[in-house]
Scaffold this motif. Structure first.
Motif, PDB file in Angstrom:
ATOM      1  N   GLN A 114      56.805  12.949 -35.410  1.00  0.00           N
ATOM      2  CA  GLN A 114      55.922  13.685 -36.305  1.00  0.00           C
ATOM      3  C   GLN A 114      55.117  14.706 -35.501  1.00  0.00           C
ATOM      4  OE1 GLN A 114      56.045  13.190 -39.504  1.00  0.00           O
ATOM      5  NE2 GLN A 114      54.343  14.421 -40.270  1.00  0.00           N
ATOM      6  N   VAL A 115      55.091  15.940 -35.979  1.00  0.00           N
ATOM      7  CA  VAL A 115      54.354  17.018 -35.322  1.00  0.00           C
ATOM      8  C   VAL A 115      53.196  17.419 -36.226  1.00  0.00           C
ATOM      9  CG1 VAL A 115      54.450  19.369 -34.460  1.00  0.00           C
ATOM     10  CG2 VAL A 115      56.425  17.846 -34.164  1.00  0.00           C
ATOM     11  N   GLN A 116      52.027  17.498 -35.649  1.00  0.00           N
ATOM     12  CA  GLN A 116      50.866  17.967 -36.404  1.00  0.00           C
ATOM     13  C   GLN A 116      50.516  19.386 -35.973  1.00  0.00           C
ATOM     14  OE1 GLN A 116      47.821  14.967 -35.861  1.00  0.00           O
ATOM     15  NE2 GLN A 116      48.536  13.860 -37.659  1.00  0.00           N
ATOM     16  N   LEU A 117      50.214  20.213 -36.949  1.00  0.00           N
ATOM     17  CA  LEU A 117      49.858  21.606 -36.704  1.00  0.00           C
ATOM     18  C   LEU A 117      48.493  21.876 -37.332  1.00  0.00           C
ATOM     19  CD1 LEU A 117      53.289  23.170 -37.712  1.00  0.00           C
ATOM     20  CD2 LEU A 117      52.475  22.755 -35.398  1.00  0.00           C
ATOM     21  N   VAL A 118      47.625  22.519 -36.587  1.00  0.00           N
ATOM     22  CA  VAL A 118      46.288  22.819 -37.088  1.00  0.00           C
ATOM     23  C   VAL A 118      46.020  24.312 -36.910  1.00  0.00           C
ATOM     24  CG1 VAL A 118      43.831  22.350 -36.895  1.00  0.00           C
ATOM     25  CG2 VAL A 118      45.492  20.506 -36.509  1.00  0.00           C
ATOM     26  N   GLU A 119      45.860  25.000 -38.056  1.00  0.00           N
ATOM     27  CA  GLU A 119      45.575  26.432 -38.026  1.00  0.00           C
ATOM     28  C   GLU A 119      44.076  26.678 -38.042  1.00  0.00           C
ATOM     29  OE1 GLU A 119      49.114  26.154 -41.072  1.00  0.00           O
ATOM     30  OE2 GLU A 119      47.245  25.077 -40.681  1.00  0.00           O
ATOM     31  N   SER A 120      43.690  27.828 -37.516  1.00  0.00           N
ATOM     32  CA  SER A 120      42.302  28.264 -37.571  1.00  0.00           C
ATOM     33  C   SER A 120      42.266  29.783 -37.468  1.00  0.00           C
ATOM     34  CB  SER A 120      41.475  27.632 -36.446  1.00  0.00           C
ATOM     35  OG  SER A 120      41.978  28.024 -35.182  1.00  0.00           O
ATOM     36  N   GLY A 121      41.104  30.352 -37.766  1.00  0.00           N
ATOM     37  CA  GLY A 121      40.921  31.781 -37.582  1.00  0.00           C
ATOM     38  C   GLY A 121      40.910  32.601 -38.852  1.00  0.00           C
ATOM     39  N   GLY A 122      41.154  31.969 -39.981  1.00  0.00           N
ATOM     40  CA  GLY A 122      41.113  32.720 -41.226  1.00  0.00           C
ATOM     41  C   GLY A 122      39.696  33.108 -41.603  1.00  0.00           C
ATOM     42  N   GLY A 123      39.588  33.926 -42.639  1.00  0.00           N
ATOM     43  CA  GLY A 123      38.269  34.349 -43.092  1.00  0.00           C
ATOM     44  C   GLY A 123      38.348  35.538 -44.009  1.00  0.00           C
ATOM     45  N   LEU A 124      37.192  36.145 -44.219  1.00  0.00           N
ATOM     46  CA  LEU A 124      37.072  37.320 -45.081  1.00  0.00           C
ATOM     47  C   LEU A 124      36.899  38.554 -44.199  1.00  0.00           C
ATOM     48  CD1 LEU A 124      36.588  38.680 -47.852  1.00  0.00           C
ATOM     49  CD2 LEU A 124      34.156  38.083 -47.591  1.00  0.00           C
ATOM     50  N   VAL A 125      37.685  39.575 -44.466  1.00  0.00           N
ATOM     51  CA  VAL A 125      37.621  40.795 -43.675  1.00  0.00           C
ATOM     52  C   VAL A 125      37.833  41.996 -44.596  1.00  0.00           C
ATOM     53  CG1 VAL A 125      40.083  40.736 -43.109  1.00  0.00           C
ATOM     54  CG2 VAL A 125      38.491  41.915 -41.575  1.00  0.00           C
ATOM     55  N   GLN A 126      37.266  43.118 -44.240  1.00  0.00           N
ATOM     56  CA  GLN A 126      37.469  44.330 -45.031  1.00  0.00           C
ATOM     57  C   GLN A 126      38.829  44.952 -44.700  1.00  0.00           C
ATOM     58  OE1 GLN A 126      34.058  46.885 -44.281  1.00  0.00           O
ATOM     59  NE2 GLN A 126      33.029  46.094 -46.103  1.00  0.00           N
ATOM     60  N   ALA A 127      39.348  45.694 -45.637  1.00  0.00           N
ATOM     61  CA  ALA A 127      40.605  46.406 -45.411  1.00  0.00           C
ATOM     62  C   ALA A 127      40.486  47.279 -44.164  1.00  0.00           C
ATOM     63  CB  ALA A 127      40.950  47.252 -46.624  1.00  0.00           C
ATOM     64  N   GLY A 128      41.555  47.249 -43.367  1.00  0.00           N
ATOM     65  CA  GLY A 128      41.546  47.975 -42.103  1.00  0.00           C
ATOM     66  C   GLY A 128      41.093  47.153 -40.923  1.00  0.00           C
ATOM     67  N   GLY A 129      40.534  45.986 -41.202  1.00  0.00           N
ATOM     68  CA  GLY A 129      40.036  45.128 -40.134  1.00  0.00           C
ATOM     69  C   GLY A 129      41.125  44.263 -39.523  1.00  0.00           C
ATOM     70  N   SER A 130      40.695  43.377 -38.626  1.00  0.00           N
ATOM     71  CA  SER A 130      41.626  42.522 -37.892  1.00  0.00           C
ATOM     72  C   SER A 130      41.174  41.069 -37.897  1.00  0.00           C
ATOM     73  CB  SER A 130      41.734  42.988 -36.430  1.00  0.00           C
ATOM     74  OG  SER A 130      42.246  44.296 -36.344  1.00  0.00           O
ATOM     75  N   LEU A 131      42.123  40.179 -37.779  1.00  0.00           N
ATOM     76  CA  LEU A 131      41.871  38.759 -37.598  1.00  0.00           C
ATOM     77  C   LEU A 131      42.946  38.209 -36.670  1.00  0.00           C
ATOM     78  CD1 LEU A 131      41.122  37.340 -41.180  1.00  0.00           C
ATOM     79  CD2 LEU A 131      39.503  37.468 -39.279  1.00  0.00           C
ATOM     80  N   ARG A 132      42.609  37.136 -35.959  1.00  0.00           N
ATOM     81  CA  ARG A 132      43.610  36.442 -35.164  1.00  0.00           C
ATOM     82  C   ARG A 132      43.651  34.989 -35.580  1.00  0.00           C
ATOM     83  NH1 ARG A 132      44.373  35.248 -28.686  1.00  0.00           N
ATOM     84  NH2 ARG A 132      42.693  33.751 -29.096  1.00  0.00           N
ATOM     85  N   LEU A 133      44.807  34.568 -36.043  1.00  0.00           N
ATOM     86  CA  LEU A 133      45.024  33.175 -36.413  1.00  0.00           C
ATOM     87  C   LEU A 133      45.587  32.415 -35.222  1.00  0.00           C
ATOM     88  CD1 LEU A 133      46.699  33.606 -39.923  1.00  0.00           C
ATOM     89  CD2 LEU A 133      44.261  33.587 -39.323  1.00  0.00           C
TER      90      LEU A 133
END
Length: 126
Positions: A1-20
């Motif tokens: 069994q492999v567990q995966l945990v994501e992070s880094g999401g959120g609210l951003v304005q158009a044209g902006g950046s995020l890193r997951l």
């Protein structure tokens, strides 16, 4: 069994950046294909990007040139750098792990990946 945990999401304005980020609990991380998918409300889950040490990287046409998938095998982590975000990028983003085969990496199919994270919400405002 492999567990995966994501992070880094959120609210951003158009044209902006995020890193997951997605951390995987597997000793075989370096030999696995990693993928990012997304699901918007009322829509099916769709392929975003995949990364394999054997076969390289692959992107959906809708994100090509804006998103970058990368992986750090020492940290068992895969990243999705998202730039020039658009409102249509709004979705829950999931990371997934599968076998490191050409078919898994290039088919862009949800059913070819074996394990999934819980997802992280990305909202892009106009």
């Amino acid at each position: 069994q492999v567990q995966l945990v994501e992070s880094g999401g959120g609210l951003v304005q158009a044209g902006g950046s995020l890193r997951l980020s997605c951390v995987a609990s597997t000793r075989t991380f370096s030999s696995r294909a990693m993928g990012w998918f997304r699901q918007a409300p009322g829509k099916e889950r769709e392929f975003v990007a995949a990364a394999s040490w054997t076969y390289g990287t692959l992107y959906a046409d809708s994100v090509k040139g804006r998103f970058i998938i990368s992986r750090d095998n020492a940290k068992n982590t895969v990243y999705l750098q998202m730039n020039s975000l658009k409102p249509e990028d709004t979705a829950v983003y999931y990371c997934a792990v599968g076998l490191d085969t050409l078919r898994v990496v290039t088919a862009k199919r949800v059913d070819l990946f074996d394990y999934w994270g819980q997802g992280t919400q990305v909202t892009v405002s106009s």
